[in-house]
Each structure stands twice: as C-alpha cells, then as structure tokens.
Design an enzyme around this catalytic site. Structure first.
Site, PDB file in Angstrom:
ATOM      1  CG  ASN A 222      -0.214  -0.037   2.511  1.00  0.00           C
ATOM      2  OD1 ASN A 222       0.499   0.891   2.839  1.00  0.00           O
ATOM      3  ND2 ASN A 222      -0.365  -1.138   3.252  1.00  0.00           N
ATOM      4  CG  PHE A 337      -2.521   5.632  13.525  1.00  0.00           C
ATOM      5  CD1 PHE A 337      -1.763   5.433  14.666  1.00  0.00           C
ATOM      6  CD2 PHE A 337      -2.392   6.827  12.842  1.00  0.00           C
ATOM      7  CE1 PHE A 337      -0.891   6.408  15.129  1.00  0.00           C
ATOM      8  CE2 PHE A 337      -1.522   7.813  13.280  1.00  0.00           C
ATOM      9  CZ  PHE A 337      -0.771   7.609  14.428  1.00  0.00           C
ATOM     10  CE  LYS A 355      -8.569  -2.638  13.976  1.00  0.00           C
ATOM     11  NZ  LYS A 355      -7.548  -3.189  13.115  1.00  0.00           N
TER      12      LYS A 355
HETATM   13  N1  CTP Z   1      -3.714  -2.968  12.265  1.00  0.00           N
HETATM   14  C1  CTP Z   1      -2.936  -3.978  12.753  1.00  0.00           C
HETATM   15  N2  CTP Z   1      -2.898  -5.195  12.164  1.00  0.00           N
HETATM   16  C2  CTP Z   1      -3.672  -5.452  11.082  1.00  0.00           C
HETATM   17  C3  CTP Z   1      -4.497  -4.427  10.548  1.00  0.00           C
HETATM   18  C4  CTP Z   1      -4.490  -3.204  11.172  1.00  0.00           C
HETATM   19  O1  CTP Z   1      -2.222  -3.743  13.746  1.00  0.00           O
HETATM   20  N3  CTP Z   1      -3.644  -6.634  10.513  1.00  0.00           N
HETATM   21  C5  CTP Z   1      -3.762  -1.686  12.965  1.00  0.00           C
HETATM   22  C6  CTP Z   1      -3.152  -0.540  12.209  1.00  0.00           C
HETATM   23  O2  CTP Z   1      -1.766  -0.403  12.524  1.00  0.00           O
HETATM   24  C7  CTP Z   1      -3.960   0.643  12.736  1.00  0.00           C
HETATM   25  C8  CTP Z   1      -5.337   0.041  12.884  1.00  0.00           C
HETATM   26  O3  CTP Z   1      -5.122  -1.326  13.133  1.00  0.00           O
HETATM   27  O4  CTP Z   1      -3.519   1.043  14.016  1.00  0.00           O
HETATM   28  C9  CTP Z   1      -6.159   0.239  11.640  1.00  0.00           C
HETATM   29  O5  CTP Z   1      -7.119  -0.725  11.604  1.00  0.00           O
HETATM   30  P1  CTP Z   1      -7.872  -1.173  10.254  1.00  0.00           P
HETATM   31  O6  CTP Z   1      -8.987  -2.059  10.641  1.00  0.00           O
HETATM   32  O7  CTP Z   1      -6.896  -1.684   9.279  1.00  0.00           O
HETATM   33  O8  CTP Z   1      -8.429   0.174   9.823  1.00  0.00           O
HETATM   34  P2  CTP Z   1      -8.349   0.946   8.500  1.00  0.00           P
HETATM   35  O9  CTP Z   1      -7.003   0.845   7.873  1.00  0.00           O
HETATM   36  O10 CTP Z   1      -8.832   2.310   8.835  1.00  0.00           O
HETATM   37  O11 CTP Z   1      -9.335   0.108   7.569  1.00  0.00           O
HETATM   38  P3  CTP Z   1     -10.917  -0.207   7.586  1.00  0.00           P
HETATM   39  O12 CTP Z   1     -11.625   1.109   7.786  1.00  0.00           O
HETATM   40  O13 CTP Z   1     -11.092  -0.827   6.275  1.00  0.00           O
HETATM   41  O14 CTP Z   1     -11.187  -1.169   8.712  1.00  0.00           O
END
Ligand code: CTP
Length: 417
Positions: A222, A337, A355
């Site tokens: 990404n 984040f 989370k």
């Molecule tokens: N994160 C993580 N491990 C993952 C995915 C995400 O630690 N496998 C953490 C990222 O570092 C960030 C947060 O979770 O702190 C973001 O969550 P995520 O669900 O990925 O949110 P978005 O990127 O905002 O995506 P979406 O809105 O699609 O859920």
C-alpha cells in the site's frame, strides 16, 4: 571558518565534538562532515584509526579541523599533551563516523587495542555512531547483537542509509550523508535541553506498509510512507522513552536514537512486536495489509499456460487487536490508527471499541487532504473515556510531538482510561 549566520541558527554553536574516523570507504566524506560542523560553530577534534587512514589522509582532517589530529595510543608526545582521558574530557559528545563493524564490535565488547577504542571505553560522554559497512555485515547476527547492546547502553545510531554500495551490493549499510549526521547532532543537543517525562518507559511503534509476497519478485503493498509512524518514534524518544520501531519497507531514514527492527510482512511484524514486548506504550501506526496471499508461489509465476493465476487471500493477524487483547503484559497504553474518509470520529470510535485499544488516532485520508505520502496530516485523537482532540492540517512531525506529549501527560497523571 563559520559561515556568517549559519552558526546562530544551529544548536551546534560552541559544541565540542570528538570525531572518531574508523576504516570504511565512507571515511572520504569526513572532511566534508568536519566542514559542515565547523561552519555551524562547532569545534571538531579528530581521532583517526590506522585503517581509517587508508581512506582519508591525516593531513586533510587536520587541515579542515584546524586542530591536532590524534592517531596513536603510544605516541609519547600526544599521550603527554593529550591522553585518551583528556580527549574525552574536552568533548561534549563523541561521534564515530564512519563506524565500521569492527569498531562497533570493539565498543560492544570493551576492547582497547588502539587510541580510538581506548577513548571509547574510557569516556563517560554521550556517543553517537554512524555505521557504514557492507549490507551483509550490517545484517549479520553478530552486528545486529552488537548494535542492540550498544543501543541498550545509550549509544545512538545515525542511519545507516539504504542504497548502492561501493562493493556493488544494494541495501542498508551506507553511511548517512554529512548533513544528515549534522541534523542528528543538532537533534541530540536540542533534546538535551528538553524535559524527558518518558524516561524509563519503553515504547513499541509500528510504521510503514507491509509487503505480502505473491511470488519471490512480486508483492501486494500500500502507499504508506512510514513518515507519521517514524515521526512518532522520534517524538517519543525525544521525551526520553526507549523506543523500538518495527518498520515495514520504507524509503526514509531510521530515526536517531531509536532501535529499528525491519520486517516485510504482517506476520513478521506481529512476531517482531511480540519479541519487543514488554512495553509501557504501544503505538500501531503501520498500514498493515489486511490479507496475505495464501498460495504465494515459491518460484516466479510465468505467463501462458492455464490463464491468469488466481490469488487466494488469507486474513492477516490483527497486531493492534492482538496487543490490545493481551491479558498479563498488555502495555498500559495502546494507541491505534484509523484511516477514514468520512464520518471520521464516529467510525474511529467504533474501531476503538472493536480493536480494544485505549486511544485511536483517526487520520482524515480523503484525497483532498494529501495525507498518504504527504508531509502534513489532520487527525482526531479519540480516547476511550470520551475525550477528543482535533489537530487539523499540521506537519506530521507536529502531530507526532503532540501525540507524544499527550502520552507523557497520561503517564504523568497516572490516569487509566
Ligand atoms: N492494524 C494492525 N494489524 C492489522 C491491521 C491493522 O495492527 N492486521 C492496525 C493498524 O496499525 C492501525 C489500525 O489497526 O492502528 C487500523 O485498523 P484497520 O482495521 O486496518 O483500519 P483501517 O485501515 O482504517 O481500515 P478499515 O476502515 O477498512 O477497517
């Protein structure tokens, strides 16, 4: 030699640097480094090792430093005029540049077989080192262990940078450029004057993207640059925290004074985070890939044959949720984040609950903001207890400084979420 005005703008005015030049090809850049330091009002005295003298002449260093050059432990004149203890005593900081694998090993293990290593063992002054070596030497477990040991004792690493090397290979191991080293020294002295409310705390920060391999040469990634996560690591270290930065592949330099663990995939990132714990603070700033390729090929996929390959995706472990959900050993403060384009606060609050983290930093990544890859950010800091701050259109470094200050306040007041 100071250039009019430059010395007044730099925190290096009047500082005394003892520069130890060891034997790497990058030693040829040290006269330039000395000039840059001196034009900022810094006094630079040089110690040159025997192998360093293969790459830069003593005369060049002596001329640009306008001071005696020190080379020999057993030179009676030097020793009587300026012993190794004196050399250290008369410096504010010791800078080893380039720092070869050999001198780092000697520093880690307390060997003293020449003037440079004797000064380094005898000193009680802060030491900064700018490593420079072949990528395989840098990545060798022996060097990794030596660097980790030195960092745990407070030695700060500047770089190395990634790039093409004199030996024809590519990777981390190039010495930081002279102006990057100057900036690191300026940052070091600026910190010395700042309060350190996070001293004694350990922070683990994730940053950058992850790369999920499709085959040995292709991957899913990404656009995360790592700028925000790296800036947070820097800001926490500035407030005195010991910081472990677990970074996916990025094109930016390692922050100074931070221990960096490089990973590629989400699975590796989780393992590195778990290995870095325990910590008081966990900040998940990485843009972790939600999925990995379950059927990644061991060999490069070829065109032709039975049409386009079908990629089967498997969900990656959620690092933030995993750390948030730890029972014993959970960091006291877990910060996630969220990247949102609309209804930023509402979506972020739902994500915080899902989370299980304590705070969430919600980025507004709608295209108009230019957040991804850019140098500025607009965020909402949302706390589990309902508190919310909005920091609009700030440099990422300022967002990082404000977040680090909020974290320090949280520990100072001892407030639990
Ligand atoms: N994160 C993580 N491990 C993952 C995915 C995400 O630690 N496998 C953490 C990222 O570092 C960030 C947060 O979770 O702190 C973001 O969550 P995520 O669900 O990925 O949110 P978005 O990127 O905002 O995506 P979406 O809105 O699609 O859920």
């Amino acid at each position: 030699m100071a250039i009019q005005g430059l010395e007044n703008r730099s925190g290096l005015q009047g500082r005394r640097v003892l520069l130890i030049v060891s034997g790497g090809i990058a030693a040829y850049k040290t006269p330039e480094l000395v000039r840059r330091l001196r034009e900022r009002g810094c006094a630079v005295r040089c110690v040159l090792t025997r192998s360093g003298a293969q790459f830069v002449t003593p005369l060049a260093l002596q001329a640009v430093s306008e001071d005696t050059l020190y080379q020999d432990l057993w030179n009676l004149t030097d020793e009587s005029e300026m012993g190794h203890i004196q050399l250290s005593r008369q410096a504010d900081v010791i800078l080893v540049a380039p720092a070869t694998a050999n001198i780092l090993a000697k520093m880690a293990h307390g060997l003293t077989d020449d003037l440079a290593s004797t000064v380094l063992l005898a000193t009680d002054k802060p030491v900064l080192a700018a490593p420079a070596m072949n990528v395989r030497m840098w990545e060798h477990p022996a060097t990794r262990a030596n660097v980790a040991l030195l960092q745990s004792r407070g030695v700060r690493m500047i770089g190395p940078n990634e790039g093409a090397m004199a030996c024809g290979e590519y990777g981390p191991g190039r010495m930081s450029e002279p102006l990057e080293i100057v900036a690191a020294l300026e940052g070091f002295f600026a910190e010395g004057d700042a309060p350190r409310p996070l001293a004694g705390r350990h922070a683990v920060v994730t940053s950058g993207p992850t790369h999920e391999p499709i085959d040995p040469v292709r991957y899913i990634a990404n656009r995360s640059s790592g700028k925000q996560g790296h800036a947070i690591a820097t800001a926490l270290a500035r407030l005195g925290a010991r910081v472990t930065l677990v970074s996916g592949p990025v094109q930016i330099a390692d922050p100074v004074g931070v221990s960096v663990v490089r990973v590629e995939t989400a699975v590796q990132m989780l393992a590195a985070v778990q290995a870095a714990l325990p910590a008081d603070i966990f900040v998940a700033a990485a843009a972790v890939a939600d999925w990995r390729v379950d059927n990644a090929a061991g060999q490069k996929l070829k065109k032709g044959g039975s049409g386009s390959p079908a990629l089967a995706l498997a969900e990656n472990p959620d690092i933030l949720a995993t750390v948030s959900g730890m029972g014993q050993g959970r960091p006291a403060l877990v910060v996630g984040f969220a990247a949102e384009t609309n209804d930023v606060a509402a979506y972020a609050r739902a994500k915080l609950a899902r989370k299980g983290c304590d705070w969430i930093v919600a980025n507004d990544v709608s295209p108009a903001t230019g957040t991804f890859g850019g140098d500025r950010n607009s965020v909402h800091l949302i706390r589990r207890d309902g508190g919310e701050d909005i920091w609009a259109d700030l440099p990422k470094s300022e967002v990082a400084a404000r977040l680090a200050t909020a974290i320090a306040d949280r520990f100072e007041t001892g407030k639990t979420e």
